[in-house]
Write a protein that holds these residues in place. Structure first.
Motif, PDB file in Angstrom:
ATOM      1  N   VAL A 202       0.835  -1.204   0.000  1.00  0.00           N
ATOM      2  CA  VAL A 202       0.000   0.000   0.000  1.00  0.00           C
ATOM      3  C   VAL A 202       0.870   1.254   0.000  1.00  0.00           C
ATOM      4  O   VAL A 202       0.592   2.228  -0.703  1.00  0.00           O
ATOM      5  CB  VAL A 202      -0.967   0.003   1.194  1.00  0.00           C
ATOM      6  CG1 VAL A 202      -1.721   1.323   1.271  1.00  0.00           C
ATOM      7  CG2 VAL A 202      -1.955  -1.148   1.079  1.00  0.00           C
ATOM      8  N   THR A 203       1.946   1.238   0.773  1.00  0.00           N
ATOM      9  CA  THR A 203       2.844   2.392   0.814  1.00  0.00           C
ATOM     10  C   THR A 203       3.519   2.611  -0.533  1.00  0.00           C
ATOM     11  O   THR A 203       3.665   3.746  -1.000  1.00  0.00           O
ATOM     12  CB  THR A 203       3.906   2.216   1.915  1.00  0.00           C
ATOM     13  OG1 THR A 203       3.251   1.956   3.162  1.00  0.00           O
ATOM     14  CG2 THR A 203       4.764   3.467   2.061  1.00  0.00           C
ATOM     15  N   VAL A 204       3.915   1.521  -1.187  1.00  0.00           N
ATOM     16  CA  VAL A 204       4.489   1.622  -2.535  1.00  0.00           C
ATOM     17  C   VAL A 204       3.469   2.229  -3.488  1.00  0.00           C
ATOM     18  O   VAL A 204       3.791   3.119  -4.288  1.00  0.00           O
ATOM     19  CB  VAL A 204       4.950   0.244  -3.044  1.00  0.00           C
ATOM     20  CG1 VAL A 204       5.227   0.291  -4.549  1.00  0.00           C
ATOM     21  CG2 VAL A 204       6.201  -0.215  -2.306  1.00  0.00           C
ATOM     22  N   ARG A 205       2.215   1.784  -3.403  1.00  0.00           N
ATOM     23  CA  ARG A 205       1.189   2.309  -4.294  1.00  0.00           C
ATOM     24  C   ARG A 205       0.966   3.804  -4.073  1.00  0.00           C
ATOM     25  O   ARG A 205       0.867   4.576  -5.039  1.00  0.00           O
ATOM     26  CB  ARG A 205      -0.117   1.542  -4.107  1.00  0.00           C
ATOM     27  CG  ARG A 205      -1.195   1.982  -5.101  1.00  0.00           C
ATOM     28  CD  ARG A 205      -2.329   0.994  -5.212  1.00  0.00           C
ATOM     29  NE  ARG A 205      -3.194   1.005  -4.051  1.00  0.00           N
ATOM     30  CZ  ARG A 205      -3.394  -0.047  -3.260  1.00  0.00           C
ATOM     31  NH1 ARG A 205      -2.761  -1.180  -3.490  1.00  0.00           N
ATOM     32  NH2 ARG A 205      -4.211   0.034  -2.238  1.00  0.00           N
ATOM     33  N   ARG A 206       0.913   4.223  -2.797  1.00  0.00           N
ATOM     34  CA  ARG A 206       0.745   5.656  -2.505  1.00  0.00           C
ATOM     35  C   ARG A 206       1.919   6.457  -3.052  1.00  0.00           C
ATOM     36  O   ARG A 206       1.751   7.542  -3.616  1.00  0.00           O
ATOM     37  CB  ARG A 206       0.646   5.877  -0.987  1.00  0.00           C
ATOM     38  CG  ARG A 206      -0.632   5.381  -0.364  1.00  0.00           C
ATOM     39  CD  ARG A 206      -0.967   6.132   0.934  1.00  0.00           C
ATOM     40  NE  ARG A 206       0.190   6.436   1.738  1.00  0.00           N
ATOM     41  CZ  ARG A 206       0.578   5.755   2.813  1.00  0.00           C
ATOM     42  NH1 ARG A 206      -0.091   4.679   3.175  1.00  0.00           N
ATOM     43  NH2 ARG A 206       1.624   6.130   3.516  1.00  0.00           N
ATOM     44  N   LEU A 207       3.121   5.928  -2.882  1.00  0.00           N
ATOM     45  CA  LEU A 207       4.317   6.618  -3.343  1.00  0.00           C
ATOM     46  C   LEU A 207       4.338   6.726  -4.863  1.00  0.00           C
ATOM     47  O   LEU A 207       4.667   7.782  -5.419  1.00  0.00           O
ATOM     48  CB  LEU A 207       5.549   5.864  -2.845  1.00  0.00           C
ATOM     49  CG  LEU A 207       6.924   6.524  -2.995  1.00  0.00           C
ATOM     50  CD1 LEU A 207       6.931   7.936  -2.431  1.00  0.00           C
ATOM     51  CD2 LEU A 207       7.971   5.662  -2.300  1.00  0.00           C
TER      52      LEU A 207
END
Length: 234
Positions: A202-207
């Protein structure tokens, strides 16, 4: 070093008392709020070092509290909930939470995650290596300023959370090296055990949504299917 502070936003008093007792025993200064509105007010006025945030709250639910906090502050947020549905975990992380724990949870595990999140947000420049402190990473139209904890894309500053920056920095300083999700949890989140790897996804997707021209065809943070992620230094 100043005493670190934790704000608990939770409407169940027995849980608050248990958390408060154990966190104070670890040396933290603890405040508590029993509804979302009061919790949001304290989060923005008292500027705690970390927030433990329940999802099911009176007056304002935890998702809304998280969203409003993220509009103004990068304070680490660990969400607490009795709901174990995947969609709830993803929503919390997408709104900017740093971590997610499902009740019932181990106090020992929660304390470990509190320590890990606070450790990752402690920036001790006196101990930082001079080369790292002054380093600027340039890749394509992306500029990562390590010293200022700032990312620019085509000259414009990107609105990025501390956790997102730490992930980007970790990958960018070791370009083309593939890291598993478990390895990223250990190195970026600071966990000495394996947590929920979906946190990384999820953090990768937000980034990607913030730094990529087309998040579905990433140029910088690339997936190695079945293995993990790496930074492609263009």
């Amino acid at each position: 070093m100043d005493q670190r502070s934790v704000l608990i936003i939770e409407d169940e008093q027995p849980i608050v008392e248990i958390l408060k007792y154990n966190l104070e025993k670890e040396g933290y200064a603890v405040q508590a709020a029993y509804d979302g509105a009061e919790g949001l007010s304290l989060a923005l006025s008292q500027n705690p070092d970390l927030i433990l945030l329940d999802v099911m709250l009176p007056k304002m639910d935890g998702f809304e509290v998280c969203r409003k906090i993220r509009e103004q502050a990068a304070t680490p947020i660990i969400m607490l909930t009795a709901r174990d549905e995947e969609v709830d975990k993803v929503l919390g992380l997408e709104l900017g939470a740093d971590d997610y724990m499902t009740k019932p949870f181990s106090i020992r595990e929660l304390t470990a995650r509190v320590k890990a999140n606070l450790r990752r947000t402690t920036i001790d420049k006196a101990q930082a290596a001079p080369a790292e402190a002054s380093e600027v990473i340039v890749s394509g139209d992306l500029v990562i300023n390590i010293e200022r904890y700032e990312v620019q894309k085509r000259g414009a500053v990107v609105d990025i959370t501390l956790r997102e920056f730490e992930l980007l920095k970790f990958l960018a300083m070791q370009p083309d090296k593939i890291f598993s999700r478990e390895s990223l949890l250990e190195n970026v989140w600071g966990y000495e055990y394996y947590g929920d790897v979906r946190t990384v996804d999820v953090t990768v997707r937000r980034l990607r949504e913030k730094i990529e021209d087309d998040p579905s065809l990433p140029r910088y943070i690339v997936t190695k299917r079945g293995v993990g992620y790496y930074f492609n230094k263009a």
